[in-house]
Design a protein around this motif. Structure first.
Motif, mmCIF file in Angstrom:
data_model
loop_
_atom_site.group_PDB
_atom_site.id
_atom_site.type_symbol
_atom_site.label_atom_id
_atom_site.label_comp_id
_atom_site.label_asym_id
_atom_site.label_seq_id
_atom_site.Cartn_x
_atom_site.Cartn_y
_atom_site.Cartn_z
ATOM 1 N N GLU A 171 0.858 -1.195 0.000
ATOM 2 C CA GLU A 171 0.000 0.000 0.000
ATOM 3 C C GLU A 171 0.886 1.235 0.000
ATOM 4 O OE1 GLU A 171 -4.078 -0.451 2.190
ATOM 5 O OE2 GLU A 171 -2.559 -1.398 3.465
ATOM 6 N N VAL A 172 0.697 2.089 -0.984
ATOM 7 C CA VAL A 172 1.450 3.336 -1.100
ATOM 8 C C VAL A 172 0.465 4.447 -1.447
ATOM 9 C CG1 VAL A 172 3.213 4.587 -2.409
ATOM 10 C CG2 VAL A 172 3.575 2.177 -1.836
ATOM 11 N N THR A 173 0.550 5.565 -0.735
ATOM 12 C CA THR A 173 -0.330 6.699 -1.025
ATOM 13 C C THR A 173 0.112 7.375 -2.315
ATOM 14 O OG1 THR A 173 -0.721 7.047 1.334
ATOM 15 C CG2 THR A 173 -1.234 8.877 -0.145
ATOM 16 N N ILE A 174 -0.799 7.473 -3.255
ATOM 17 C CA ILE A 174 -0.509 8.082 -4.556
ATOM 18 C C ILE A 174 -1.215 9.431 -4.632
ATOM 19 C CG2 ILE A 174 -0.578 7.795 -7.059
ATOM 20 C CD1 ILE A 174 1.051 5.644 -5.710
ATOM 21 N N PRO A 175 -0.483 10.550 -4.619
ATOM 22 C CA PRO A 175 -1.137 11.861 -4.733
ATOM 23 C C PRO A 175 -1.749 12.057 -6.118
ATOM 24 C CG PRO A 175 1.252 12.099 -4.833
ATOM 25 C CD PRO A 175 0.978 10.660 -4.499
ATOM 26 N N ARG A 176 -2.778 12.865 -6.164
ATOM 27 C CA ARG A 176 -3.439 13.122 -7.448
ATOM 28 C C ARG A 176 -2.557 13.991 -8.347
ATOM 29 N NH1 ARG A 176 -9.715 14.558 -5.778
ATOM 30 N NH2 ARG A 176 -10.201 12.531 -4.794
ATOM 31 N N LYS A 177 -2.843 13.880 -9.624
ATOM 32 C CA LYS A 177 -2.135 14.729 -10.581
ATOM 33 C C LYS A 177 -2.602 16.174 -10.409
ATOM 34 C CE LYS A 177 -1.630 11.196 -14.166
ATOM 35 N NZ LYS A 177 -1.949 10.823 -15.574
ATOM 36 N N ARG A 178 -1.632 17.087 -10.437
ATOM 37 C CA ARG A 178 -1.964 18.506 -10.347
ATOM 38 C C ARG A 178 -1.816 19.162 -11.713
ATOM 39 N NH1 ARG A 178 -2.183 20.255 -5.086
ATOM 40 N NH2 ARG A 178 -1.377 18.791 -3.510
ATOM 41 N N GLY A 180 -0.536 21.079 -14.491
ATOM 42 C CA GLY A 180 0.780 21.608 -14.826
ATOM 43 C C GLY A 180 1.938 20.841 -14.217
ATOM 44 N N SER A 181 1.682 19.892 -13.288
ATOM 45 C CA SER A 181 2.766 19.133 -12.676
ATOM 46 C C SER A 181 2.266 17.757 -12.252
ATOM 47 C CB SER A 181 3.320 19.885 -11.452
ATOM 48 O OG SER A 181 4.293 19.089 -10.808
ATOM 49 N N CYS A 182 2.938 16.735 -12.736
ATOM 50 C CA CYS A 182 2.612 15.349 -12.367
ATOM 51 C C CYS A 182 3.793 14.692 -11.659
ATOM 52 C CB CYS A 182 2.243 14.552 -13.619
ATOM 53 S SG CYS A 182 0.799 15.183 -14.495
ATOM 54 N N THR A 183 4.767 15.473 -11.226
ATOM 55 C CA THR A 183 5.996 14.913 -10.690
ATOM 56 C C THR A 183 5.754 14.050 -9.456
ATOM 57 O OG1 THR A 183 7.204 16.848 -11.493
ATOM 58 C CG2 THR A 183 8.308 15.466 -9.865
ATOM 59 N N GLN A 184 4.996 14.579 -8.483
ATOM 60 C CA GLN A 184 4.756 13.829 -7.252
ATOM 61 C C GLN A 184 3.967 12.556 -7.515
ATOM 62 O OE1 GLN A 184 6.148 14.577 -4.321
ATOM 63 N NE2 GLN A 184 7.158 16.261 -5.413
ATOM 64 N N HIS A 185 3.030 12.644 -8.412
ATOM 65 C CA HIS A 185 2.224 11.471 -8.774
ATOM 66 C C HIS A 185 3.100 10.379 -9.391
ATOM 67 C CE1 HIS A 185 -1.316 9.227 -10.212
ATOM 68 N NE2 HIS A 185 -0.662 9.088 -11.351
ATOM 69 N N GLU A 186 3.967 10.769 -10.316
ATOM 70 C CA GLU A 186 4.820 9.788 -10.998
ATOM 71 C C GLU A 186 5.861 9.200 -10.050
ATOM 72 O OE1 GLU A 186 6.361 11.954 -14.267
ATOM 73 O OE2 GLU A 186 4.496 11.861 -15.439
#
Length: 376
Positions: A171-178, A180-186
């Motif tokens: 289980e890993v928390t996946i942040p939503r895409k923002r 202009g930026s998908c870095t944290q999501h990827e």
């Protein structure tokens, strides 16, 4: 499965055996504890090596305690099985003279791998003898694995001939895409895929497993497979690269283990011809196929498919059963009369040329208690 090595019940073709006949078995792997759990019944006699805490009194009168290993024979009173850890504990009263334990005293024996135990029964019925033969069959292995996943959640299970075992949950928390930026999501997805890959390498024996099903809704499985073999090339992981043909992509409704259940079972409803060839020796695949056929017959030819003990017994009396589907949970019933009723039903179907499929209650296809049949 090379599991329970040796038994000495004479003339195993007989359906009932007297008390003095016994089996000597040695579990070699965790799944053998499941077979042992199915063999044990309240009232049986179990002899095994165990550890007992005893008190000693010295010549000076001081009292001390120590743990000693001894061999006890108990009359089984309580059976406790941990399906995930595959640990089996048996509680009963001592029925043989022992220097450390009084007659009639309670003791709990924890059966261990690679340690023999001896089991004696009042009655050796055909279902028990079949279970012993199945456990001693070295050809049965945990030959199917499945990774059921969705974004942030993955369950890695092994499908053995007797049970479906959860080996790892990621289980890993996946942040939503923002915008202009998908870095944290990827980055979170990469951490998730890396954890799943490590789980596969840690828990799957590629020398035994014939097929690894990667199931998910949408395109998560495709993205994971692309990541898996991109990393395998980068890290020069020969074990993944050599076993790439064993990975099969299938659809599931979610990443939870329950998505393996019922008519959406990924082991059969999304299998292509190549996958069926890989799974042809799997008992789990055979169980799922039989259950799927029963559901189809119940839907399209309801006059030929029935369930429930009363209906099944009447069909058996009429010699009308072609295929009997029954859960092994029914044979663990504590009431001897009720258990004998199910054993008698199985014997009658086989004696009259029918086919009997005993479903494991630890497979997703056998988690519900049922008794059903196809009419000829």
């Amino acid at each position: 499965m090379s599991s329970l090595l040796f038994y000495n019940v004479e003339n195993s073709k007989n359906k009932e055996k007297p008390l003095n006949d016994q089996v000597t078995l040695m579990p070699e792997e965790a799944e053998d504890m499941w077979h042992t759990y199915n063999l044990l019944q309240i009232g049986d006699s179990l002899m095994a090596s165990t550890i007992r805490k005893v008190q000693t009194e010295s010549s000076t009168g001081s009292v001390g305690s120590s743990r000693v290993r001894t061999t006890l024979c108990v009359c089984v009173d309580t059976i406790d099985f941990d399906s995930q850890a595959c640990q089996l504990r048996v509680k009963g009263t001592n029925i043989q003279e022992n220097q450390y334990v009084k007659m009639g005293a309670y003791h709990t024996i924890e059966l261990e791998l690679n340690r023999k135990f001896t089991l004696a029964k009042k009655i050796w019925d055909s279902v028990v003898l079949e279970r012993i033969e199945q456990a001693c069959d070295p050809t049965q292995k945990a030959d199917v694995a499945a990774v059921v996943m969705q974004e942030g959640l993955a369950n890695l299970v092994l499908v053995t001939p007797a049970m479906t075992l959860l080996r790892a949950k990621v289980e890993v928390t996946i942040p939503r895409k923002r915008r202009g930026s998908c870095t944290q999501h990827e980055k979170a997805l990469d951490r998730f895929y890396e954890a799943v890959m490590q789980g596969i390498l840690r828990h799957i024996n590629f020398d035994v497993v014939k097929c690894i099903l990667v199931a998910s809704p949408g395109f998560v499985k495709d993205q994971f497979m692309a990541y898996l073999f991109r990393e395998a090339v980068r890290q020069d992981s020969k074990i993944l690269l050599e076993n790439r043909p064993k990975f099969m992509l299938v659809h599931s409704s979610s990443g939870h283990k329950y998505s393996l259940k019922g008519r959406e079972h990924v082991l059969i409803t999304h299998c292509n011809l190549f996958m069926l060839c890989l799974l042809c020796d799997s008992q789990a695949a055979g169980e799922v196929k039989a259950l799927e056929d029963f559901y189809k017959m119940l839907q399209h030819e309801p006059d030929r498919a029935f369930y429930g003990l009363a209906h099944v017994e009447k069909a058996s009396e009429a010699l009308a059963i072609d295929i009997l589907l029954i859960s092994d949970k029914l044979f663990r019933h504590q009431d001897v009369t009720t258990r004998s009723r199910y054993v008698r039903l199985v014997d009658n179907v086989r004696d009259n040329g029918g086919t009997v499929r005993i479903f494991s209650s630890l497979h997703v296809s056998g988690e519900r208690k049922f008794c059903s049949f196809h009419i000829q």
